[in-house]
Design a protein around this motif. Structure first.
Motif, PDB file in Angstrom:
ATOM      1  N   LEU A 167       0.805  -1.218   0.000  1.00  0.00           N
ATOM      2  CA  LEU A 167       0.000   0.000   0.000  1.00  0.00           C
ATOM      3  C   LEU A 167       0.842   1.275   0.000  1.00  0.00           C
ATOM      4  O   LEU A 167       0.428   2.303  -0.535  1.00  0.00           O
ATOM      5  N   VAL A 168       2.029   1.244   0.609  1.00  0.00           N
ATOM      6  CA  VAL A 168       2.818   2.491   0.756  1.00  0.00           C
ATOM      7  C   VAL A 168       3.339   2.930  -0.601  1.00  0.00           C
ATOM      8  O   VAL A 168       3.723   2.100  -1.433  1.00  0.00           O
ATOM      9  N   PRO A 169       3.365   4.261  -0.852  1.00  0.00           N
ATOM     10  CA  PRO A 169       3.778   4.757  -2.180  1.00  0.00           C
ATOM     11  C   PRO A 169       5.289   4.958  -2.339  1.00  0.00           C
ATOM     12  O   PRO A 169       5.765   5.177  -3.435  1.00  0.00           O
ATOM     13  N   ILE A 170       6.053   4.934  -1.245  1.00  0.00           N
ATOM     14  CA  ILE A 170       7.473   5.243  -1.299  1.00  0.00           C
ATOM     15  C   ILE A 170       8.276   3.956  -1.394  1.00  0.00           C
ATOM     16  O   ILE A 170       8.116   3.051  -0.567  1.00  0.00           O
ATOM     17  N   ASN A 171       9.146   3.866  -2.386  1.00  0.00           N
ATOM     18  CA  ASN A 171       9.915   2.642  -2.607  1.00  0.00           C
ATOM     19  C   ASN A 171      10.838   2.314  -1.439  1.00  0.00           C
ATOM     20  O   ASN A 171      11.023   1.146  -1.096  1.00  0.00           O
ATOM     21  N   THR A 172      11.447   3.358  -0.846  1.00  0.00           N
ATOM     22  CA  THR A 172      12.321   3.109   0.305  1.00  0.00           C
ATOM     23  C   THR A 172      11.551   2.468   1.441  1.00  0.00           C
ATOM     24  O   THR A 172      12.036   1.542   2.106  1.00  0.00           O
ATOM     25  N   ALA A 173      10.335   2.958   1.678  1.00  0.00           N
ATOM     26  CA  ALA A 173       9.497   2.374   2.727  1.00  0.00           C
ATOM     27  C   ALA A 173       9.131   0.931   2.390  1.00  0.00           C
ATOM     28  O   ALA A 173       9.111   0.055   3.276  1.00  0.00           O
ATOM     29  N   LYS A 174       8.834   0.639   1.098  1.00  0.00           N
ATOM     30  CA  LYS A 174       8.541  -0.728   0.688  1.00  0.00           C
ATOM     31  C   LYS A 174       9.723  -1.639   1.018  1.00  0.00           C
ATOM     32  O   LYS A 174       9.561  -2.763   1.517  1.00  0.00           O
ATOM     33  N   GLY A 175      10.921  -1.160   0.706  1.00  0.00           N
ATOM     34  CA  GLY A 175      12.110  -1.967   0.958  1.00  0.00           C
ATOM     35  C   GLY A 175      12.313  -2.246   2.436  1.00  0.00           C
ATOM     36  O   GLY A 175      12.692  -3.354   2.816  1.00  0.00           O
ATOM     37  N   ILE A 176      12.085  -1.212   3.272  1.00  0.00           N
ATOM     38  CA  ILE A 176      12.228  -1.399   4.716  1.00  0.00           C
ATOM     39  C   ILE A 176      11.247  -2.444   5.223  1.00  0.00           C
ATOM     40  O   ILE A 176      11.600  -3.351   6.000  1.00  0.00           O
ATOM     41  N   LEU A 177       9.987  -2.341   4.787  1.00  0.00           N
ATOM     42  CA  LEU A 177       8.970  -3.297   5.229  1.00  0.00           C
ATOM     43  C   LEU A 177       9.311  -4.707   4.768  1.00  0.00           C
ATOM     44  O   LEU A 177       9.134  -5.692   5.501  1.00  0.00           O
ATOM     45  N   GLY A 178       9.817  -4.837   3.525  1.00  0.00           N
ATOM     46  CA  GLY A 178      10.230  -6.146   3.045  1.00  0.00           C
ATOM     47  C   GLY A 178      11.349  -6.726   3.885  1.00  0.00           C
ATOM     48  O   GLY A 178      11.383  -7.932   4.161  1.00  0.00           O
ATOM     49  N   THR A 179      12.305  -5.871   4.294  1.00  0.00           N
ATOM     50  CA  THR A 179      13.442  -6.334   5.095  1.00  0.00           C
ATOM     51  C   THR A 179      13.000  -6.811   6.463  1.00  0.00           C
ATOM     52  O   THR A 179      13.422  -7.879   6.940  1.00  0.00           O
ATOM     53  N   ILE A 180      12.116  -6.040   7.142  1.00  0.00           N
ATOM     54  CA  ILE A 180      11.706  -6.472   8.477  1.00  0.00           C
ATOM     55  C   ILE A 180      10.820  -7.713   8.401  1.00  0.00           C
ATOM     56  O   ILE A 180      10.822  -8.558   9.317  1.00  0.00           O
ATOM     57  N   ALA A 181      10.067  -7.864   7.305  1.00  0.00           N
ATOM     58  CA  ALA A 181       9.289  -9.100   7.132  1.00  0.00           C
ATOM     59  C   ALA A 181      10.225 -10.292   7.004  1.00  0.00           C
ATOM     60  O   ALA A 181       9.982 -11.371   7.568  1.00  0.00           O
ATOM     61  N   ASN A 182      11.336 -10.100   6.305  1.00  0.00           N
ATOM     62  CA  ASN A 182      12.316 -11.170   6.140  1.00  0.00           C
ATOM     63  C   ASN A 182      12.978 -11.508   7.467  1.00  0.00           C
ATOM     64  O   ASN A 182      13.221 -12.687   7.775  1.00  0.00           O
ATOM     65  N   ILE A 183      13.280 -10.478   8.247  1.00  0.00           N
ATOM     66  CA  ILE A 183      13.879 -10.709   9.571  1.00  0.00           C
ATOM     67  C   ILE A 183      12.954 -11.587  10.412  1.00  0.00           C
ATOM     68  O   ILE A 183      13.375 -12.595  11.010  1.00  0.00           O
ATOM     69  N   LEU A 184      11.690 -11.204  10.468  1.00  0.00           N
ATOM     70  CA  LEU A 184      10.741 -11.941  11.310  1.00  0.00           C
ATOM     71  C   LEU A 184      10.516 -13.350  10.772  1.00  0.00           C
ATOM     72  O   LEU A 184      10.305 -14.306  11.542  1.00  0.00           O
ATOM     73  N   THR A 185      10.552 -13.525   9.439  1.00  0.00           N
ATOM     74  CA  THR A 185      10.394 -14.862   8.846  1.00  0.00           C
ATOM     75  C   THR A 185      11.555 -15.761   9.242  1.00  0.00           C
ATOM     76  O   THR A 185      11.357 -16.949   9.590  1.00  0.00           O
ATOM     77  N   LEU A 186      12.774 -15.222   9.213  1.00  0.00           N
ATOM     78  CA  LEU A 186      13.936 -16.003   9.624  1.00  0.00           C
ATOM     79  C   LEU A 186      13.847 -16.384  11.098  1.00  0.00           C
ATOM     80  O   LEU A 186      14.177 -17.513  11.486  1.00  0.00           O
ATOM     81  N   VAL A 187      13.418 -15.402  11.915  1.00  0.00           N
ATOM     82  CA  VAL A 187      13.269 -15.699  13.342  1.00  0.00           C
ATOM     83  C   VAL A 187      12.250 -16.814  13.534  1.00  0.00           C
ATOM     84  O   VAL A 187      12.449 -17.742  14.327  1.00  0.00           O
ATOM     85  N   GLN A 188      11.149 -16.728  12.796  1.00  0.00           N
ATOM     86  CA  GLN A 188      10.058 -17.710  12.931  1.00  0.00           C
ATOM     87  C   GLN A 188      10.501 -19.110  12.514  1.00  0.00           C
ATOM     88  O   GLN A 188      10.115 -20.112  13.117  1.00  0.00           O
ATOM     89  N   SER A 189      11.375 -19.197  11.497  1.00  0.00           N
ATOM     90  CA  SER A 189      11.683 -20.496  10.915  1.00  0.00           C
ATOM     91  C   SER A 189      12.933 -21.164  11.483  1.00  0.00           C
ATOM     92  O   SER A 189      12.964 -22.384  11.630  1.00  0.00           O
ATOM     93  N   VAL A 190      13.985 -20.383  11.794  1.00  0.00           N
ATOM     94  CA  VAL A 190      15.245 -21.037  12.153  1.00  0.00           C
ATOM     95  C   VAL A 190      15.822 -20.639  13.507  1.00  0.00           C
ATOM     96  O   VAL A 190      16.782 -21.245  13.962  1.00  0.00           O
TER      97      VAL A 190
END
Length: 861
Positions: A52-75
């Motif tokens: 939903l966010v219009p700013i690409n930098t914000a999209k990238g940040i959200l993608g990164t923290i989602a990846n962090i939490l996914t790694l925490v959840q899985s390994v």
């Protein structure tokens, strides 16, 4: 297998009997399951927001923290330790959703862009570390890994810092929806008693328009700030401390490191005697752009500063440093220390006082006057006159007279420019009014008086009372300043003089240099023009000490001579002041004058400022001899300096006064010496006429009549100098050598009995000349060695001449190595006289040439 289960069941049974809590590993498993579910929900929400966010930098940040939490959840095995990280990721999602809702890519050029960049760096760093941990687990053929709790805590703290920065910068950015402000603050800050909606960005001062000669200093201090050093910039008023620090906070390296978190807190205009702790903290918070409420302002300010790096300038810190001296305000220094200890916070203070907050590792830098070149550039940048180039040297002298003090230069240049003064008029105004010219307007930046009054009004200075002003006036009166090692002896009427001087130094009213307490020229002029004259009791104390010291001098380097050498400019100033202001019959001053000049001539030959003061002594029967003695010693000083014209004039003036006073012997001595100086200048006819005129005068007849045998029997020591030179002249003009030798030996014994070293010198030189001409070289050497023994340590010029004479004799004896050694010793032992006295220099050079010629070294000779 069953056996193992039994052991486990028994172990768990024992634990359950001790309490009703679940087993540890069971509780941990439940926590991890709960955490895994929470991570799943958070990840889903973050991914939805990312779309939903219009700013690409914000999209990238959200993608990164989602990846962090996914790694925490899985390994990651210790998922529960990531509770705080997960909460902060939720906050990031909400902040980005609101902050970027109506933002465009253009907004990234401002505060929002800076905040997003910092946040992106932080989450990428965490992501990299977590991913690295996963890889380590893979290569160890494990599917879960543990991450150290300290490392997790460090990530958490970094996110706190970045979120605080994001909060501060994002809400001040242009175009951000203000409805978001309140919500963002609630998400990021739980600070009680802080009126958060009124936080605002306070822009620091801009680069100074005029700052000359400080480039190296600014670069040095900037480097220290970038390397996280706390700085204390110290100096008297008007030295440009505030300008220097304004330049520092606008340096590119500083703005890159601290961005908008560069705060300038000025305590200018506050009264140190009335400031309170609450005033200090409110002023501080106001410069940060926050409002504090409640009873714990330090905690509120610390929470605000803890969110990101910050540079804080405390300008005019002497205000609260003086206030903190009071017992009731003793909590100001600890408050500053607590703020200085916040990670990432750097303090820079400017102050006239050296009483800086303790328990902080300050790097103290004294802000010094400008150099000549920078002072000139500054002056002529303001004062632009067509005839400036013609008066450049005069202006240079004027700037030097101001001690290159930036504020004084600025005020004087502006006064000259605004009034349209020519360089000639400017110099006249300064000579007539001095510091009064430096009061062009009101305020410490336009008036020397105002900046001085600010320093004098500080509580620690006011607490000194009249004694503080008396000491300051004396330091300003003495051109060298006050000799700190002699302060108690010079000013016995100020029993606390050492404590007074410490306070004056602490407030930068005076400064220490080579054991002397001094003041800058503008301060000296202000004290003399506007404050008060030197106290009469203090002046008498100084006069008594210096006069007794001069009267007691014995040898070249005894304790009295050391004092005269160290304080010679001050002594000269006191004598000149007394000659101009004391009654005409003050014999002690005249005696001190000639004794001091005699000391200079023997041990410290230099030009003196006493010449006009001596010339202005009123001549009457009580001062004829006293003034004559001053003129005579002045003449010998000029002679030593090879100032032959000035020496001739002084000898001539002394000669006339001795004649008026009836001292014909001294009159004759001055006339003969005057004639000798004329001969040295090549004025042979004038010299001859002078001597012939003396012989034809009534005074000469009187002198000759006094040399009758009957008079010799009454006082055989009368007229010794005349008798010695009479027989030396006889020798030079072909008189009987045996007769001359007999008379000079007898005269030498008479001189020895009365202790007159100068008469002894003249007689011994005559005896040495006779022995040399008769080739009795050993006797010549003995006579010259006697001269060295008499004068070494007392009259260096006489010792030098005798040493050069010994060298010439040694060469005649065939010992050229000894001769060279003696010449070298003369140069090393008496370099001052060899350079300052042209006649001695010529004698030494001629002696060296004779030695080399004797040795057969024609080229060297």
């Amino acid at each position: 297998m069953s056996s193992k289960k039994t052991k486990v069941e028994l172990r768990e049974s024992k634990k359950s009997k001790k309490g009703s809590k679940q087993p540890t590993h069971v509780s941990k498993e439940l926590q991890d399951d709960s955490m895994s579910q929470l991570l799943g929900v958070t990840i889903a929400a973050i991914n939805a927001t990312k779309d939903l966010v219009p700013i690409n930098t914000a999209k990238g940040i959200l993608g990164t923290i989602a990846n962090i939490l996914t790694l925490v959840q899985s390994v990651i095995k210790n998922k529960s330790d990531f509770q705080a990280i997960a909460d902060k990721c939720k906050t990031i999602r909400e902040i980005l959703e609101n902050a970027t809702k109506d933002a465009t890519e253009d907004d990234l050029r401002g505060h929002l862009g800076h905040a997003l960049t910092q946040l992106n760096k932080s989450v990428n760093c965490i992501n990299s570390d977590v991913a690295s941990s996963k890889e380590q687990g893979f290569w160890r053929r494990l599917f879960t890994v543990m991450i150290d709790r300290d490392k997790i805590a460090a990530w958490e703290k970094d996110l706190d810092r970045v979120l605080g920065l994001f909060n501060f910068e994002a809400i001040t950015g242009i175009g951000i929806n203000m409805k978001f402000v309140k919500k963002a603050l609630e998400l990021v800050s739980n600070v009680p008693n802080m009126n958060a909606p009124k936080n605002r960005q306070i822009k620091p001062p801009s680069q100074p328009a005029m700052l000359y000669g400080r480039d190296d200093l600014v670069a040095e201090l900037t480097n220290l700030v970038i390397n996280d050093e706390h700085l204390a910039l110290i100096g008297p008023g008007g030295m440009g401390k505030s300008s220097v620090v304004k330049a520092i906070i606008n340096e590119l390296l500083v703005t890159a490191k601290f961005a908008v978190r560069r705060f300038f807190v000025t305590y200018d205009g506050l009264d140190a005697s009335t400031i309170t702790f609450e005033t200090f903290m409110t002023h501080f918070a106001g410069a940060l752009g926050i409002e504090i409420a409640g009873t714990d302002p330090i905690r509120q300010i610390s929470t605000f500063l803890d969110s990101a790096s910050a540079l804080i300038v405390l300008d005019n810190a002497e205000t609260f440093e003086e206030a903190s001296v009071l017992l009731a305000l003793g909590d100001i220094p600890p408050a500053i220390a607590e703020i200085a200890n916040i990670p990432g916070v750097i303090l820079v203070l400017t102050s006239r006082s050296r009483r800086n907050a303790p328990n902080i590792q300050w790097i103290t830098k004294d802000i010094l006057p400008l150099d000549l070149s920078s002072a000139q550039v500054m002056f002529f940048q303001i004062y632009q006159c067509a005839s400036c180039s013609e008066a450049k040297e005069d202006i240079k002298g004027l700037l030097k007279e101001l001690d290159f003090h930036p504020l004084s230069i600025n005020i004087l240049a502006n006064a000259a420019q605004q009034n349209g003064w020519s360089p000639t008029t400017l110099l006249k105004r300064w000579n007539d009014r001095h510091s009064k010219v430096l009061d062009g307007s009101r305020g410490k930046l336009q008036s020397l008086s105002d900046t001085m009054q600010l320093s004098l009004s500080l509580p620690s200075v006011r607490n000194l009372g009249e004694d503080g002003l008396r000491a300051l006036a004396i330091i300003a009166f003495l051109p060298q300043g006050l000799n700190e090692n002699l302060a108690g002896r010079l000013l016995p009427s100020l029993p606390q003089v050492d404590t007074i001087c410490d306070v004056l130094c602490m407030q930068s009213l005076v400064y220490r240099q080579n054991n002397f307490l001094k003041v800058l020229a503008p301060i000296r002029h202000y004290v003399r023009d506007s404050l008060q004259a030197p106290d009469s009791t203090c002046l008498q104390d100084i006069r008594t000490f210096y006069y007794c010291t001069v009267a007691s001098r014995l040898k070249e380097r005894d304790q009295y001579a050391d004092i005269i050498i160290s304080d010679h400019v001050n002594i000269e100033h006191v004598v000149a002041f007394d000659l101009a202001n004391i009654p005409n019959d003050a014999e002690e001053t005249y005696n001190t004058c000639w004794q001091f000049l005699e000391f200079l001539e023997r041990h410290l030959p230099r030009l003196t400022t006493l010449t006009p003061a001596i010339s202005n002594i009123v001549e009457n029967s009580s001062t004829w001899m006293l003034k004559s003695n001053c003129l005579l010693t002045l003449a010998w000083l000029y002679n030593t300096l090879s100032q032959l014209v000035e020496a001739s004039q002084a000898f001539q003036a002394a000669e006339a006064l001795y004649l008026t006073a009836g001292d014909l012997e001294m009159m004759g001595d001055c006339l003969i010496t005057h004639a000798d100086l004329l001969r040295c200048q090549g004025r042979f006819i004038q010299s001859q006429n002078l001597l012939e005129g003396l012989q034809d005068s009534n005074s000469w007849e009187s002198q000759r009549n006094n040399e009758s045998p009957s008079l010799f029997t009454e006082d055989r020591n009368w007229g010794l100098p005349s008798k010695i030179w009479h027989w030396r002249a006889k020798f030079c003009h072909g008189g009987d050598i045996v007769q001359v030798h007999t008379h000079l030996e007898d005269l030498f014994l008479q001189c020895t009995s009365v202790g007159n070293v100068f008469n002894c010198r003249d007689a011994l030189e005559g005896l040495a000349d006779i022995a040399f001409c008769e080739s009795r070289l050993s006797d010549t050497m003995d006579n010259l060695q006697t001269l060295v023994g008499i004068f070494e340590g007392q009259h260096s010029d006489d010792a030098l001449r005798a040493t050069v004479g010994k060298a010439v004799v040694a060469s005649k004896q065939g010992n050229c190595d000894l001769a060279r050694e003696l010449i070298q010793k003369a140069l090393e032992s008496f370099p001052l006289f060899a350079l300052s006295n042209a006649r001695i220099f010529l004698q030494q050079s001629y002696g060296s040439a004779c030695i080399e010629l004797t040795a057969g070294e024609w080229g060297q000779g």
